[in-house]
Write an enzyme that holds these catalytic residues in place. Structure first.
Site, PDB file in Angstrom:
ATOM      1  CG  HIS A 171      37.903  32.085  51.361  1.00  0.00           C
ATOM      2  ND1 HIS A 171      38.596  30.854  51.264  1.00  0.00           N
ATOM      3  CD2 HIS A 171      38.883  32.731  51.459  1.00  0.00           C
ATOM      4  CE1 HIS A 171      39.512  30.858  51.655  1.00  0.00           C
ATOM      5  NE2 HIS A 171      39.637  32.085  51.683  1.00  0.00           N
ATOM      6  CG  HIS A 181      47.687  35.031  53.495  1.00  0.00           C
ATOM      7  ND1 HIS A 181      46.587  35.156  52.496  1.00  0.00           N
ATOM      8  CD2 HIS A 181      46.885  34.484  54.713  1.00  0.00           C
ATOM      9  CE1 HIS A 181      45.345  34.837  53.013  1.00  0.00           C
ATOM     10  NE2 HIS A 181      45.456  34.660  54.352  1.00  0.00           N
ATOM     11  CG  ASP A 196      41.380  35.215  54.252  1.00  0.00           C
ATOM     12  OD1 ASP A 196      42.377  35.059  54.879  1.00  0.00           O
ATOM     13  OD2 ASP A 196      40.948  34.262  53.863  1.00  0.00           O
ATOM     14  CD  GLU A 217      46.404  30.816  54.823  1.00  0.00           C
ATOM     15  OE1 GLU A 217      45.983  30.456  55.851  1.00  0.00           O
ATOM     16  OE2 GLU A 217      45.718  31.246  53.760  1.00  0.00           O
ATOM     17  CD  GLU A 218      43.397  32.139  51.344  1.00  0.00           C
ATOM     18  OE1 GLU A 218      43.032  30.634  51.165  1.00  0.00           O
ATOM     19  OE2 GLU A 218      42.852  32.838  51.808  1.00  0.00           O
ATOM     20  CD  GLU A 254      44.744  33.647  58.003  1.00  0.00           C
ATOM     21  OE1 GLU A 254      43.357  34.149  57.614  1.00  0.00           O
ATOM     22  OE2 GLU A 254      45.302  33.298  57.326  1.00  0.00           O
ATOM     23  CG  ASP A 276      48.319  33.516  49.051  1.00  0.00           C
ATOM     24  OD1 ASP A 276      48.412  33.929  50.402  1.00  0.00           O
ATOM     25  OD2 ASP A 276      47.706  32.391  48.952  1.00  0.00           O
TER      26      ASP A 276
END
Length: 381
Positions: free
Chosen positions: A354, A74, A106, A140-141, A169, A76
């Protein structure tokens, strides 16, 4: 014309500089599509959803023969926050051999490493004895409604399901080569609302306290472990995440009480079975209660396959470590992919994902590129 080499660091920086905070694409899908077209991929943009829910997705494939390896990921990212960054979250700054930026680990770094590995294979004069594809979503997030799920449906309808899928991931907790994920626990969320009759605490016979019945429900749900785990999974976990009454007074019996809970469950259960179990407990304690249960993913496990053995060997070849096969952590889009083909996850070190100052060492980015290249060579070299 021989395909050009792709530098993983440069592509990762270009992707990070596209501020694709979910659900905004930020141009990241376009950056990736351009890079893949230059390598000879057939690139198909697959946006799904309408209005504010419209989600950018991409499917790209090079070659049509088997084996067919798909890389899933992903573009995003989660919001960066406003404080604490030592450089702009989308500046993609490199300081002291470390790349900083939202999405560095990520998982824009993982995407860049895979594209670089494919380019290296093609540029090395080795034939591509098979085909390589990428399934990339911009959701995805977020709620993941119009992302990987919809692309997989399109892939199935168009004969594009791979023989094996590798999700990029960040699976390594501390060092490259620590962990390959071969499964994930399922996840169930439940909201329970018990209605009663409000009244004065001095006259309980004139009221009906919903808190007492809600406490009994939660006690029943958490009283005993669901299981002791299984061969590849830890024990399932029930966690009450919220209990709300909204009562600021000390002398009022409330008329309503609610709770939320989450179950992370292993392969001894299905979401349907657990939903039925919770519903039966609620109905026994509070027949008129409201129940909203949603299963975001079922537990899944990829059994040993030749492709998984090749991935393990590639990790060992580059890092010198035998990776642990694991099923822990939260959910990922692999839960959707597992319905169609064998899937495993391996990517960068995820300790900073994150967080403020999300980062990846350039050495790890190079190592991941080497691992992906070694895997491609073993699979179709």
């Amino acid at each position: 014309m021989e395909p050009e080499l792709v530098d993983a660091l440069s592509l990762a920086q270009e992707l990070i500089r596209a501020p694709s905070v979910t659900p905004d694409s930020g141009g990241a899908i376009g950056v990736l599509g351009d890079a893949l077209r230059r390598l000879g991929f057939d690139v198909i943009d697959l946006p799904f959803g309408d209005g504010a829910e419209r989600t950018p997705n991409l499917f790209a494939r090079l070659g049509m023969s088997g084996p067919h390896l798909c890389f899933a990921g992903h573009t995003d990212v989660v919001p960066p926050g406003n404080e604490g960054w030592t450089s702009g979250p989308f500046d993609a700054a490199v300081r002291g051999d470390v790349l900083y930026g939202r999405g560095a680990c990520d998982m824009k770094g993982g995407i860049a490493a895979f594209v670089s590995a494919v380019a290296r294979h093609l540029g090395g004069g080795r034939p591509l004895n098979g085909s390589v594809s990428l399934l990339i979503t911009g959701d995805e997030e977020g709620p993941a409604t119009y992302g990987t799920v919809k692309v997989l449906e399109w892939m199935a309808a168009n004969g594009q399901i791979p023989d094996f899928c590798l999700v990029g991931e960040p699976t390594n907790p501390d060092h490259m080569g620590d962990v390959i994920k071969i499964g994930r626990r399922g996840s169930l969320n439940a909201r329970i609302v018990v209605h009663g009759i409000q009244g004065h605490v001095a006259y309980p016979h004139r009221a009906d306290n919903p808190v007492h019945r809600l406490m009994a429900i939660l006690s029943d749900v958490t009283a005993h472990p669901l299981d002791k785990g299984s061969e590849w999974f830890e024990p399932s976990s029930v966690q009450v995440t919220s209990v709300d009454v909204g009562n600021e007074a000390t002398n009022i019996i409330p008329g309503r009480a609610s709770a939320r809970l989450n179950i992370r469950f292993n392969d001894r259960h299905t979401g349907k079975e657990l939903a039925h179990w919770i519903t039966e407990i609620v109905r026994a304690r509070a027949p008129g209660a409201e129940i909203d249960i949603r299963v975001s993913g079922e537990a899944f496990l990829t059994p040993p396959t030749p492709q998984l053995d090749m991935l393990v060997a590639a990790v060992q070849q580059v890092t010198g470590h035998e990776p642990r096969l694991d099923t822990g952590g939260g959910t990922s889009d692999a839960r959707f992919i597992s319905r169609y083909c064998p899937v495993a996850e391996f990517g960068l070190v995820g300790a900073s994902m994150h967080k403020v100052n999300e980062h990846v060492s350039v050495a790890d980015l190079r190592a991941l590129t080497d691992i992906y290249a070694a895997f491609i060579e073993r699979l179709m070299g």
